[in-house]
Design a protein around this motif. Structure first.
Motif, PDB file in Angstrom:
ATOM      1  N   HIS A  73       0.630  -1.142  -0.014  1.00  0.00           N
ATOM      2  CA  HIS A  73      -0.034  -0.006   0.134  1.00  0.00           C
ATOM      3  C   HIS A  73       0.967   1.217  -0.110  1.00  0.00           C
ATOM      4  CE1 HIS A  73      -3.462   2.356   0.656  1.00  0.00           C
ATOM      5  NE2 HIS A  73      -3.087   2.987   1.541  1.00  0.00           N
ATOM      6  N   PHE A  74       2.108   1.289   0.939  1.00  0.00           N
ATOM      7  CA  PHE A  74       2.732   2.323   1.094  1.00  0.00           C
ATOM      8  C   PHE A  74       3.631   2.437  -0.560  1.00  0.00           C
ATOM      9  CE2 PHE A  74       7.211   3.886   1.747  1.00  0.00           C
ATOM     10  CZ  PHE A  74       6.822   5.152   2.282  1.00  0.00           C
ATOM     11  N   GLY A  75       3.901   1.391  -1.245  1.00  0.00           N
ATOM     12  CA  GLY A  75       4.569   1.576  -2.406  1.00  0.00           C
ATOM     13  C   GLY A  75       3.430   2.093  -3.535  1.00  0.00           C
ATOM     14  N   ALA A  76       2.350   1.597  -3.324  1.00  0.00           N
ATOM     15  CA  ALA A  76       1.263   2.090  -4.335  1.00  0.00           C
ATOM     16  C   ALA A  76       1.156   3.881  -4.181  1.00  0.00           C
ATOM     17  CB  ALA A  76       0.088   1.390  -4.317  1.00  0.00           C
ATOM     18  N   ILE A  83       3.404   9.873 -10.124  1.00  0.00           N
ATOM     19  CA  ILE A  83       2.644   9.828 -11.338  1.00  0.00           C
ATOM     20  C   ILE A  83       1.746  11.170 -11.376  1.00  0.00           C
ATOM     21  CG2 ILE A  83       0.560   9.140 -12.678  1.00  0.00           C
ATOM     22  CD1 ILE A  83       1.657   6.188 -11.697  1.00  0.00           C
ATOM     23  N   ARG A  84       1.122  11.619 -10.267  1.00  0.00           N
ATOM     24  CA  ARG A  84       0.458  12.805 -10.201  1.00  0.00           C
ATOM     25  C   ARG A  84       1.482  14.192 -10.199  1.00  0.00           C
ATOM     26  NH1 ARG A  84      -5.060  12.188  -9.366  1.00  0.00           N
ATOM     27  NH2 ARG A  84      -5.695   9.914  -8.709  1.00  0.00           N
ATOM     28  N   GLY A  85       2.850  13.884  -9.978  1.00  0.00           N
ATOM     29  CA  GLY A  85       3.502  15.082 -10.056  1.00  0.00           C
ATOM     30  C   GLY A  85       3.672  15.804  -8.680  1.00  0.00           C
TER      31      GLY A  85
END
Length: 98
Positions: A73-76, A83-85
């Motif tokens: 979960h932390f990695g995600a 990805i969202r910047g």
């Protein structure tokens, strides 16, 4: 200065199961001690110990799964932020508060 992602990425990955590692030595000692213990026990005592060890193993499996789930979960979440910047891995963080 590295940001937190760079620090996590650059952590050394040690192999805990090398021939002479403390892990292997400790596992060997544990096995020897368990053999000595069970050799001195009655059949009923061995059954109780087996039941205890089985239950303990199930609990450890649950704990390992919880740790895996947290790390996944932390990695995600980190990946989503990248990805969202919301954070740049290659740019140092602005610590001035400006």
């Amino acid at each position: 200065m590295e940001n937190i992602l760079e620090m996590l990425y650059n952590l050394p990955l040690g192999n805990t199961r090398e021939k002479d590692s403390p892990f292997v030595r400790t596992a060997r000692i544990q096995c020897e001690q368990l053999e000595l213990l069970t050799a001195s026990m009655t059949g009923e005592q061995q059954e109780l110990l087996d039941a205890y060890l089985e239950t303990r193993s199930k609990i450890e499996d649950m704990l390992h799964f919880d740790r895996f789930r947290f790390a996944f979960h932390f990695g995600a979440q980190l990946t989503e932020e990248l990805i969202r910047g919301k954070g740049a891995v290659t740019e140092p963080a602005d610590r001035t508060g400006a």
